[in-house]
Design an enzyme around this catalytic site. Structure first.
Site, PDB file in Angstrom:
ATOM      1  N   GLY A  39     -21.588 -14.122   2.341  1.00 52.20           N
ATOM      2  CA  GLY A  39     -20.680 -13.078   2.042  1.00 52.20           C
ATOM      3  C   GLY A  39     -20.704 -11.901   2.776  1.00 52.20           C
ATOM      4  O   GLY A  39     -19.640 -11.432   2.749  1.00 52.20           O
ATOM      5  N   GLY A 178     -11.031   8.741   5.256  1.00 53.97           N
ATOM      6  CA  GLY A 178     -10.529   7.596   5.622  1.00 53.97           C
ATOM      7  C   GLY A 178     -10.466   6.700   4.434  1.00 53.97           C
ATOM      8  O   GLY A 178     -10.612   7.069   3.083  1.00 53.97           O
ATOM      9  N   VAL A 233     -17.748  19.486   9.413  1.00 57.55           N
ATOM     10  CA  VAL A 233     -19.206  19.678   8.782  1.00 57.55           C
ATOM     11  C   VAL A 233     -20.070  20.064   9.480  1.00 57.55           C
ATOM     12  O   VAL A 233     -20.327  19.509  10.705  1.00 57.55           O
ATOM     13  CB  VAL A 233     -19.714  18.159   8.154  1.00 57.55           C
ATOM     14  CG1 VAL A 233     -21.059  18.455   7.445  1.00 57.55           C
ATOM     15  CG2 VAL A 233     -18.480  17.974   7.289  1.00 57.55           C
ATOM     16  N   ALA A 313     -11.952  -7.389   6.835  1.00 61.38           N
ATOM     17  CA  ALA A 313     -12.413  -8.556   6.310  1.00 61.38           C
ATOM     18  C   ALA A 313     -11.586  -9.757   6.731  1.00 61.38           C
ATOM     19  O   ALA A 313     -11.982 -10.663   7.524  1.00 61.38           O
ATOM     20  CB  ALA A 313     -12.785  -8.856   4.830  1.00 61.38           C
ATOM     21  N   HIS A 437      12.985 -10.729 -12.490  1.00 63.02           N
ATOM     22  CA  HIS A 437      13.311  -9.389 -13.380  1.00 63.02           C
ATOM     23  C   HIS A 437      12.635  -9.677 -14.938  1.00 63.02           C
ATOM     24  O   HIS A 437      12.587 -10.684 -15.302  1.00 63.02           O
ATOM     25  CB  HIS A 437      14.523  -9.114 -13.597  1.00 63.02           C
ATOM     26  CG  HIS A 437      14.930  -7.825 -14.570  1.00 63.02           C
ATOM     27  ND1 HIS A 437      14.834  -6.590 -13.843  1.00 63.02           N
ATOM     28  CD2 HIS A 437      15.156  -7.920 -15.406  1.00 63.02           C
ATOM     29  CE1 HIS A 437      15.231  -5.722 -14.913  1.00 63.02           C
ATOM     30  NE2 HIS A 437      15.273  -6.493 -15.945  1.00 63.02           N
TER      31      HIS A 437
HETATM   32  P1  NAD Z   1     -12.387   5.128   8.928  1.00 61.96           P
HETATM   33  O1  NAD Z   1     -12.271   5.124  10.268  1.00 61.96           O
HETATM   34  O2  NAD Z   1     -11.232   4.773   7.829  1.00 61.96           O
HETATM   35  O3  NAD Z   1     -12.562   6.954   8.321  1.00 61.96           O
HETATM   36  C1  NAD Z   1     -13.584   7.592   8.493  1.00 61.96           C
HETATM   37  C2  NAD Z   1     -12.765   9.188   8.409  1.00 61.96           C
HETATM   38  O4  NAD Z   1     -13.881  10.041   8.728  1.00 61.96           O
HETATM   39  C3  NAD Z   1     -11.893   9.452   9.678  1.00 61.96           C
HETATM   40  O5  NAD Z   1     -10.604   9.959   9.003  1.00 61.96           O
HETATM   41  C4  NAD Z   1     -12.395  10.660  10.604  1.00 61.96           C
HETATM   42  O6  NAD Z   1     -11.627  11.402  11.198  1.00 61.96           O
HETATM   43  C5  NAD Z   1     -13.433  11.192   9.733  1.00 61.96           C
HETATM   44  N1  NAD Z   1     -14.601  11.854  10.120  1.00 61.96           N
HETATM   45  C6  NAD Z   1     -15.386  11.176  11.264  1.00 61.96           C
HETATM   46  N2  NAD Z   1     -16.332  11.940  11.392  1.00 61.96           N
HETATM   47  C7  NAD Z   1     -16.485  13.068  10.571  1.00 61.96           C
HETATM   48  C8  NAD Z   1     -17.104  14.206  10.238  1.00 61.96           C
HETATM   49  N3  NAD Z   1     -18.369  14.471  11.012  1.00 61.96           N
HETATM   50  N4  NAD Z   1     -16.742  15.236   9.331  1.00 61.96           N
HETATM   51  C9  NAD Z   1     -15.680  14.686   8.510  1.00 61.96           C
HETATM   52  N5  NAD Z   1     -14.868  13.850   8.697  1.00 61.96           N
HETATM   53  C10 NAD Z   1     -14.972  13.113   9.611  1.00 61.96           C
HETATM   54  O7  NAD Z   1     -13.777   4.692   8.314  1.00 61.96           O
HETATM   55  P2  NAD Z   1     -14.228   4.327   6.935  1.00 61.96           P
HETATM   56  O8  NAD Z   1     -13.667   4.870   5.830  1.00 61.96           O
HETATM   57  O9  NAD Z   1     -15.944   4.791   7.010  1.00 61.96           O
HETATM   58  O10 NAD Z   1     -14.285   2.768   6.743  1.00 61.96           O
HETATM   59  C11 NAD Z   1     -14.961   2.130   8.078  1.00 61.96           C
HETATM   60  C12 NAD Z   1     -14.163   0.851   7.939  1.00 61.96           C
HETATM   61  O11 NAD Z   1     -14.316   0.128   6.976  1.00 61.96           O
HETATM   62  C13 NAD Z   1     -12.643   1.091   8.653  1.00 61.96           C
HETATM   63  O12 NAD Z   1     -12.270   0.181   9.691  1.00 61.96           O
HETATM   64  C14 NAD Z   1     -11.932   0.583   7.183  1.00 61.96           C
HETATM   65  O13 NAD Z   1     -10.405   0.229   7.577  1.00 61.96           O
HETATM   66  C15 NAD Z   1     -12.807  -0.478   6.900  1.00 61.96           C
HETATM   67  N6  NAD Z   1     -12.588  -0.457   5.261  1.00 61.96           N
HETATM   68  C16 NAD Z   1     -11.446  -1.116   4.802  1.00 61.96           C
HETATM   69  C17 NAD Z   1     -11.161  -1.212   3.503  1.00 61.96           C
HETATM   70  C18 NAD Z   1     -10.058  -2.007   2.992  1.00 61.96           C
HETATM   71  O14 NAD Z   1      -9.420  -2.729   3.750  1.00 61.96           O
HETATM   72  N7  NAD Z   1      -9.672  -1.515   1.463  1.00 61.96           N
HETATM   73  C19 NAD Z   1     -12.271  -0.681   2.477  1.00 61.96           C
HETATM   74  C20 NAD Z   1     -13.102   0.021   2.907  1.00 61.96           C
HETATM   75  C21 NAD Z   1     -13.413   0.043   4.497  1.00 61.96           C
END
Ligand code: NAD
Length: 450
Positions: A39, A178, A233, A313, A437
């Site tokens: 998985g 993100g 940060v 995924a 509906h």
């Molecule tokens: P992301 O790329 O979505 O977001 C990371 C964020 O961190 C960005 O907005 C970036 O600007 C910020 N960032 C980077 N360095 C930083 C710093 N030093 N200080 C502050 N902010 C900073 O990555 P994620 O949220 O870690 O997710 C990883 C991957 O997993 C992505 O591709 C995401 O789409 C995927 N994911 C998808 C789902 C879903 O489909 N629901 C859920 C979880 C993760």
């Protein structure tokens, strides 16, 4: 003599196990090698565990407010141990389901770390397996940026924060606004944690339509989540508690926390994959592939997070399935041009195709329409009236080009738009469909109406 296969798949995440079963269905003799649990990240450390926990925390939050709809309960509490135990049951059931699916498909599963020792050889647990082709679906791991203090105890990535048995922190700082950052902010806010999000860019969920990030920021702020955008940060320190210092609009800001979540993206995972003398072309840690997902070594393919691109995924599964089609001399089964993307916050967020903002940046004129879900009966009666559905279409032909939604059931409803875009449907063709509906999906009928 080495056991001989048509294809050895390395990594049993959504890319690996689905393509292994698919390839077996095409008559190939398949071995699937997995170092951890069946998985992959999705089932064991990502999509499924987060959404299982979220199901509990959202219900918990809803119950706190259920007096508004005439339901009165006594003292409410949330036991994280029990939430975690239920999560484990769900994961185990799904793992067993995958094991059954693979058994039925006659895929031989090897539990151990696979290492490619030649163009047609993989070593696992000291045994050498031989195959005509190899498919790498080893996924990704959380990226940890070089911030001073990142190794301090209490500073975690999403794998670690999800781990069983950790107490709920009173104060949580999330670095990165993100998808992961905002989903965890939703979970912990619902549990009563004081959450602070620190995002380097000028908005949260920066890859999505601007209005979505702005609306979510406003909603989260109302619920008490502190969100700092355009904030860099600088360091993390620990005295009695953790202290995260960032620079926001040239001013230093220090936030105290009991735990820090680092959610700044994920990097391809290929550690220990290639044996001595085996080399694949790589680009900043990602495996390079051609349009058929073949690496620089003929016969070795790669798909999913380990090749970069969109790390989702369902994209990993689609890429790996297409790779199997290509190795069999067939055309692709999955259309990788139309990829839905979902964020499981409350309300849910979903997007597919072109946004008005992207069209503008590309100098393309588009027709846009927006429907507020506050006018949708089902949304109102279920107390989920926040949000909207936006549709982007060609101004001449009215062909649907994209949709962005922020509302209840957005992650399910987005597939209607995926189907429409994939099949070149117009607004009128989508509008001609009778939707039942009262449903949330009636919002789609309204949104596509000119
Ligand atoms: P992301 O790329 O979505 O977001 C990371 C964020 O961190 C960005 O907005 C970036 O600007 C910020 N960032 C980077 N360095 C930083 C710093 N030093 N200080 C502050 N902010 C900073 O990555 P994620 O949220 O870690 O997710 C990883 C991957 O997993 C992505 O591709 C995401 O789409 C995927 N994911 C998808 C789902 C879903 O489909 N629901 C859920 C979880 C993760």
């Amino acid at each position: 003599m080495a056991e001989q296969y048509d294809l050895i798949v390395i990594g049993a995440g959504p890319g690996g196990y689905l393509s292994a079963a698919k390839a077996a269905g095409k008559g190939m003799k398949i071995a699937l090698v997995e170092a951890g649990e069946l998985g992959g990240t999705c089932l064991n450390r990502g999509c499924i565990p987060t959404k299982t926990i979220m199901h509990s925390t959202e219900l918990f939050q809803e119950m706190k407010n259920c007096g508004q709809i005439g339901i009165h309960v006594g003292a409410l509490s949330c036991s994280m141990d029990e939430v975690q135990a239920r999560k484990e049951t769900v994961l185990e059931q799904l793992r067993q389901g995958i094991a059954m699916q693979l058994k039925k498909a006659k895929v031989t599963v090897y539990h151990g770390k696979g290492q490619i020792t030649g163009p047609h050889a993989v070593e696992v647990n000291g045994e050498t397996l031989a195959a005509e082709r190899i498919l790498i679906t080893t996924g990704s791991v959380p990226a940890m940026p070089p911030i001073p203090g990142i190794d301090l105890p209490g500073v975690m990535n999403s794998d670690e924060l999800l781990a069983k048995g950790d107490p709920i922190p009173e104060r949580l700082v999330i670095i990165g606004g993100g998808v992961i950052g905002m989903e965890f902010a939703s979970i912990y806010q619902a549990l009563g944690t004081q959450v602070t999000v620190i995002e380097a860019l000028d908005r949260i969920l920066a890859t999505l339509d601007k209005e979505i990030g702005q609306s979510l920021k406003m909603l989260m702020k109302k619920r008490g989540v502190d969100i700092h955008t355009g904030a860099k940060v600088e360091r993390i320190e620990r005295t009695e508690c953790l202290q995260v210092t960032c620079t926001e609009k040239e001013k230093a800001l220090t936030v105290e926390a009991d735990a820090v979540l680092v959610a700044v993206g994920r990097r391809a995972f290929t550690e220990g994959l290639l044996g001595p003398g085996v080399e694949l072309a790589m680009d900043r840690g990602k495996i390079c592939v051609d349009e058929h997902f073949q690496t620089s070594v003929p016969g070795i393919y790669a798909a999913g997070d380990c090749i970069g691109g969109i790390q989702l995924a369902h994209v990993a599964s689609a890429e790996a399935i297409n790779a199997v089609c290509y190795m069999n001399g067939e055309g692709p089964e999955q259309d990788l041009a139309v990829v839905p993307s979902c964020v499981y916050t409350n309300p849910e967020i979903a997007s597919v195709g072109l946004s008005a903002e992207e069209a503008k940046a590309a100098g393309r004129t588009v027709l846009t329409s927006k429907y507020p879900m506050s006018a949708n009966g089902k949304s109102l009666l279920s107390g989920q009236e926040r949000g909207f559905i936006k549709v982007v279409a060609d101004p001449e032909t009215h062909q649907v080009l994209g949709a962005q939604m922020m509302c209840a059931r957005a992650t399910d409803m987005i597939s209607e738009f995926g189907t429409a875009i994939r099949n070149g449907l117009t607004l009128e063709q989508m509008g001609a469909v009778i939707r039942p509906h009262p449903t949330f999906s009636e919002g789609i009928s309204e949104a596509v109406m000119l």
